[in-house]
Scaffold this motif. Structure first.
Motif, PDB file in Angstrom:
ATOM      1  N   PRO A 112     103.226  12.635 -15.022  1.00  0.00           N
ATOM      2  CA  PRO A 112     104.509  11.947 -14.794  1.00  0.00           C
ATOM      3  C   PRO A 112     105.342  11.807 -16.065  1.00  0.00           C
ATOM      4  O   PRO A 112     106.475  11.346 -15.995  1.00  0.00           O
ATOM      5  CB  PRO A 112     104.077  10.565 -14.291  1.00  0.00           C
ATOM      6  CG  PRO A 112     102.746  10.326 -14.911  1.00  0.00           C
ATOM      7  CD  PRO A 112     102.095  11.678 -15.062  1.00  0.00           C
ATOM      8  N   THR A 218     110.641  10.696 -22.792  1.00  0.00           N
ATOM      9  CA  THR A 218     110.431   9.266 -22.518  1.00  0.00           C
ATOM     10  C   THR A 218     110.002   8.511 -23.772  1.00  0.00           C
ATOM     11  O   THR A 218     110.320   7.333 -23.937  1.00  0.00           O
ATOM     12  CB  THR A 218     109.395   9.078 -21.388  1.00  0.00           C
ATOM     13  OG1 THR A 218     109.241   7.684 -21.140  1.00  0.00           O
ATOM     14  CG2 THR A 218     108.037   9.675 -21.736  1.00  0.00           C
TER      15      THR A 218
ATOM     16  N   LYS B  24     107.156  15.362 -11.407  1.00  0.00           N
ATOM     17  CA  LYS B  24     105.916  15.239 -10.638  1.00  0.00           C
ATOM     18  C   LYS B  24     105.598  13.754 -10.452  1.00  0.00           C
ATOM     19  O   LYS B  24     105.756  12.962 -11.383  1.00  0.00           O
ATOM     20  CB  LYS B  24     104.765  15.891 -11.399  1.00  0.00           C
ATOM     21  CG  LYS B  24     104.882  17.398 -11.500  1.00  0.00           C
ATOM     22  CD  LYS B  24     104.213  18.080 -10.323  1.00  0.00           C
ATOM     23  CE  LYS B  24     104.226  19.591 -10.459  1.00  0.00           C
ATOM     24  NZ  LYS B  24     105.554  20.192 -10.206  1.00  0.00           N
ATOM     25  N   PRO B  26     103.271  10.386 -10.185  1.00  0.00           N
ATOM     26  CA  PRO B  26     102.022  10.002 -10.855  1.00  0.00           C
ATOM     27  C   PRO B  26     100.850  10.399  -9.959  1.00  0.00           C
ATOM     28  O   PRO B  26     100.913  10.194  -8.747  1.00  0.00           O
ATOM     29  CB  PRO B  26     102.112   8.486 -10.968  1.00  0.00           C
ATOM     30  CG  PRO B  26     103.499   8.108 -10.595  1.00  0.00           C
ATOM     31  CD  PRO B  26     104.120   9.236  -9.873  1.00  0.00           C
ATOM     32  N   ILE B  27      99.793  10.977 -10.559  1.00  0.00           N
ATOM     33  CA  ILE B  27      98.672  11.441  -9.726  1.00  0.00           C
ATOM     34  C   ILE B  27      97.563  10.411  -9.661  1.00  0.00           C
ATOM     35  O   ILE B  27      96.517  10.675  -9.103  1.00  0.00           O
ATOM     36  CB  ILE B  27      98.097  12.776 -10.269  1.00  0.00           C
ATOM     37  CG1 ILE B  27      97.735  12.645 -11.743  1.00  0.00           C
ATOM     38  CG2 ILE B  27      99.079  13.895 -10.059  1.00  0.00           C
ATOM     39  CD1 ILE B  27      97.069  13.882 -12.297  1.00  0.00           C
ATOM     40  N   TRP B  28      97.791   9.230 -10.232  1.00  0.00           N
ATOM     41  CA  TRP B  28      96.752   8.209 -10.229  1.00  0.00           C
ATOM     42  C   TRP B  28      96.485   7.718  -8.815  1.00  0.00           C
ATOM     43  O   TRP B  28      97.383   7.620  -7.989  1.00  0.00           O
ATOM     44  CB  TRP B  28      97.161   7.064 -11.155  1.00  0.00           C
ATOM     45  CG  TRP B  28      97.255   7.531 -12.565  1.00  0.00           C
ATOM     46  CD1 TRP B  28      96.357   8.329 -13.213  1.00  0.00           C
ATOM     47  CD2 TRP B  28      98.307   7.281 -13.501  1.00  0.00           C
ATOM     48  NE1 TRP B  28      96.789   8.565 -14.503  1.00  0.00           N
ATOM     49  CE2 TRP B  28      97.967   7.939 -14.708  1.00  0.00           C
ATOM     50  CE3 TRP B  28      99.495   6.542 -13.448  1.00  0.00           C
ATOM     51  CZ2 TRP B  28      98.772   7.897 -15.838  1.00  0.00           C
ATOM     52  CZ3 TRP B  28     100.293   6.491 -14.574  1.00  0.00           C
ATOM     53  CH2 TRP B  28      99.929   7.164 -15.759  1.00  0.00           C
ATOM     54  N   HIS B  29      95.233   7.407  -8.550  1.00  0.00           N
ATOM     55  CA  HIS B  29      94.799   7.119  -7.187  1.00  0.00           C
ATOM     56  C   HIS B  29      94.799   5.622  -6.861  1.00  0.00           C
ATOM     57  O   HIS B  29      94.779   4.792  -7.751  1.00  0.00           O
ATOM     58  CB  HIS B  29      93.370   7.642  -6.978  1.00  0.00           C
ATOM     59  CG  HIS B  29      93.221   9.105  -7.222  1.00  0.00           C
ATOM     60  ND1 HIS B  29      92.296   9.623  -8.099  1.00  0.00           N
ATOM     61  CD2 HIS B  29      93.913  10.153  -6.736  1.00  0.00           C
ATOM     62  CE1 HIS B  29      92.405  10.938  -8.125  1.00  0.00           C
ATOM     63  NE2 HIS B  29      93.380  11.288  -7.312  1.00  0.00           N
ATOM     64  N   THR B 176     106.890   7.061 -19.131  1.00  0.00           N
ATOM     65  CA  THR B 176     106.836   8.255 -18.293  1.00  0.00           C
ATOM     66  C   THR B 176     108.273   8.622 -17.913  1.00  0.00           C
ATOM     67  O   THR B 176     109.207   7.872 -18.215  1.00  0.00           O
ATOM     68  CB  THR B 176     106.063   7.993 -16.980  1.00  0.00           C
ATOM     69  OG1 THR B 176     106.716   6.923 -16.278  1.00  0.00           O
ATOM     70  CG2 THR B 176     104.618   7.606 -17.240  1.00  0.00           C
ATOM     71  N   VAL B 178     109.198   8.697 -14.871  1.00  0.00           N
ATOM     72  CA  VAL B 178     109.448   8.069 -13.573  1.00  0.00           C
ATOM     73  C   VAL B 178     110.565   7.031 -13.732  1.00  0.00           C
ATOM     74  O   VAL B 178     110.384   6.042 -14.454  1.00  0.00           O
ATOM     75  CB  VAL B 178     108.166   7.389 -13.051  1.00  0.00           C
ATOM     76  CG1 VAL B 178     108.427   6.690 -11.728  1.00  0.00           C
ATOM     77  CG2 VAL B 178     107.046   8.417 -12.909  1.00  0.00           C
TER      78      VAL B 178
END
Lengths: 263, 334
Positions: A112, A218, B24, B26-29, B176, B178
């Motif tokens: 990200p 960022t 992309k 965040p790929i955190w679960h 990030t 985001v």
């Protein structure tokens, strides 16, 4: 340190053949990214990712097709590299940004952080992957596989300074020919990422190609972020201290709410 | 039939590549990442509570907070390691210390904090164990005199690592691309610190005899107010980028968090001697803190998935810069 090497992708001569995608996969042994009919265009890879290091975008507009081979931008100020906690991501002698697969522990922070949505984690192997600008070929004095395979020289590889001059001349030529919408993207060292090591000549706004119109690394705000966090950390400690001060005044009526006491 | 990509865009003037995300997500679960954020924050604030309780003579609250700090850090570490794509390589986190990487700073902080809180907790439980057992594990005077001293020193030191634990995670999210996270980098640390303080206060309230839990109740209330204030400022300051906090699943979680945190926090000081109200307050605060963390992750995903949040603010920024460029007087008039 060797000269800074880069890509200049001139989308005005891209024919959408995807030879770059295939050459990249072959040379770098990049796994299958799925055979998907997307029902939007001739694009069957969708976007850059762990298993797609060159992505040919197709944009169908009135009277024309736009085609563009997207790739990692190898930013001057690379967020993925900045935030990588293990040092798996590093800057090479060619000023490119590369992941060392033997170090990456798959924390996923780079994913990200990238303002272009390039790098991603390969779930079946747990590590982050992206374009290396064919680091092994560069070290052997060869050009990257995608540039080698490109039949129209839409993908040009070379010293970045030289590519920037060539790109300026190409835009002037296109403007003189009446293609006024031609513009460079990522070529300026003054942009939010300090300039891209892989930049583009586009025929429409960047967002039409799925590119961010004004990306900023960022970590540019990181010193400020640490300052705000420091303030919050001190506030937390202060609030705890205040919580204990109240013990000295246990009979403050609103804290005691005697009506709730059990007799 | 879809004819042009323009038909797919939700707003006039905003364009994208077939509505696909630019960045992309965040790929955190779930629940790993939100659970770690909660446990790390709890541990950080609890260690400050533990140290202050020791100094002010609230030994029961101090011992309970030491345990909370230890359990939070160790359980949090488990979630953090299992979150990795290559968990067996978790020690690579300590290959180097990088101040440009909040995760690197956080890993070192967690390593130090985890060790300190473990020693502090060990010292807190030793007096509760039967003496023969202690003397069998710890030789000589180690259990009697040395461990309590080291334990207190560790508890004091963890009051330094604690506030970093409770706030670095805000920088982790903000650093990030985001939009909903990055643009909130001023308020997020206060939101995290407040939520951590409320969480630690709640655990203190629930695990300490009520007569000694007054500072925990005050912490819970102060933390809840701090988190709520930071959340309100954040949502009112952020424009389009703040939308994911108000809509959909993330919006619901953030609203639930607001109600639970503030309700539980305001109930904490007046719950006083009622066992039922104390339990209600503590559980509401804990549930609120968890809702905050799950809501934040969900808002981040929404923010990354919709290209509007990436493209529109960047386009506005680029246009504003273009308009402020001073025209070249030598240039021919248009």
């Amino acid at each position: 340190m060797a000269e800074r090497m880069g890509f200049f992708t001139d989308t005005s001569v891209c024919i959408g053949c995807k030879a770059c995608e295939v050459a990249c996969k072959e040379w770098n042994d990049v796994p299958d990214d799925g055979f998907v009919f997307r029902a939007t265009s001739y694009d069957n890879t969708g976007s850059l990712g762990a298993d797609t290091w060159r992505h040919v975008a197709f944009i169908e507009q009135d009277g024309r097709w736009l085609m563009s081979s997207d790739v990692c931008k190898h930013c001057t100020q690379a967020a993925c590299l900045d935030v990588c906690p293990t040092g798996a991501l590093f800057r090479t002698e060619f000023d490119t940004v590369v992941v060392q697969p033997d170090i990456c522990n798959g924390c996923g922070y780079c994913v990200p952080a990238c303002p272009y949505g390039v790098i991603d984690r390969r779930e079946r192997d747990g590590r982050a992957w992206k374009c290396t600008m064919c680091y092994d070929r560069l070290r052997g004095g060869m050009e990257p596989a995608c540039a080698k395979a490109c039949p129209t020289d839409s993908i040009q590889f070379g010293p970045l300074d030289e590519l920037r001059e060539r790109a300026e001349a190409r835009v002037e030529r296109l403007h003189a020919d009446g293609v006024l919408e031609a513009r460079l993207y990522g070529e300026s060292p003054d942009d939010g990422v300090g300039g891209d090591g892989a930049f583009f000549l586009l025929l429409d706004e960047p967002e039409t190609y799925g590119l961010p119109p004004d990306p900023v690394v960022t970590t540019r705000d990181l010193p400020d972020m640490w300052r705000w966090a420091g303030g919050a950390a001190l506030t937390l400690a202060g609030a705890v201290a205040v919580s204990f001060l109240r013990v000295s005044f246990p009979r403050v009526p609103f804290l005691q709410a005697s009506f709730l006491r059990r007799r | 039939m879809a004819r042009r990509q323009d038909e797919m865009v939700p707003e006039a003037g905003f364009r994208s590549y077939y509505g696909q995300p630019v960045i992309k997500p965040p790929i955190w679960h779930e629940p790993h990442m939100p659970a770690y954020l909660y446990l790390g924050g709890l541990s950080g604030a609890a260690s400050v509570l533990a140290a202050t309780a020791h100094l002010s003579g609230h030994e029961r609250l101090g011992a309970a907070s030491r345990m909370a700090a230890f359990v939070g850090a160790s359980a949090g570490s488990v979630f953090l390691v299992t979150e990795l794509g290559r968990p067996e390589r978790f020690l690579n986190m300590l290959r180097l210390l990088k101040f440009t990487s909040p995760m690197s700073v956080g890993s070192w902080t967690l390593a130090a904090h985890g060790g300190l809180t473990a020693i502090a907790a060990a010292a807190a439980v030793t007096p509760l164990l039967p003496a023969p057992m202690v003397s069998r594990i710890l030789p000589g005077c180690l259990g009697g005199r040395v461990l309590p001293f080291i334990g207190d020193a560790s508890a004091m030191a963890s009051a330094v690592t604690g506030p970093i634990m409770a706030t670095y995670t805000a920088v982790l999210l903000a650093d990030t691309a985001v939009p909903a996270w990055h643009e909130a980098y001023r308020e997020l640390p206060f939101l995290f610190a407040g939520s951590a303080l409320a969480s630690a206060g709640a655990v203190g309230m629930l695990s300490t005899p009520r007569a000694e839990a007054a500072p925990a109740r005050a912490s819970a209330a102060l933390g809840a107010v701090m988190e709520t204030a930071a959340g309100i400022v954040m949502e009112s300051r952020l424009g389009l980028e703040g939308e994911p906090y108000r809509r959909g699943k993330a919006g619901l979680l953030m609203k639930a968090s607001r109600v639970l945190t503030l309700g539980g926090g305001l109930l904490a000081p007046i719950a006083g001697r009622s066992r039922a109200l104390t339990a209600l307050s503590g559980l509401a605060i804990t549930a609120g803190a968890l809702c905050t963390r799950f809501g934040l992750l969900e808002a981040g995903r929404t923010s990354a998935a919709d290209p509007r949040y990436t493209v529109v603010p960047q386009r506005e920024r680029a246009e504003a810069r273009r308009l402020t460029v001073v025209p070249d007087p030598a240039a021919p008039p248009p």
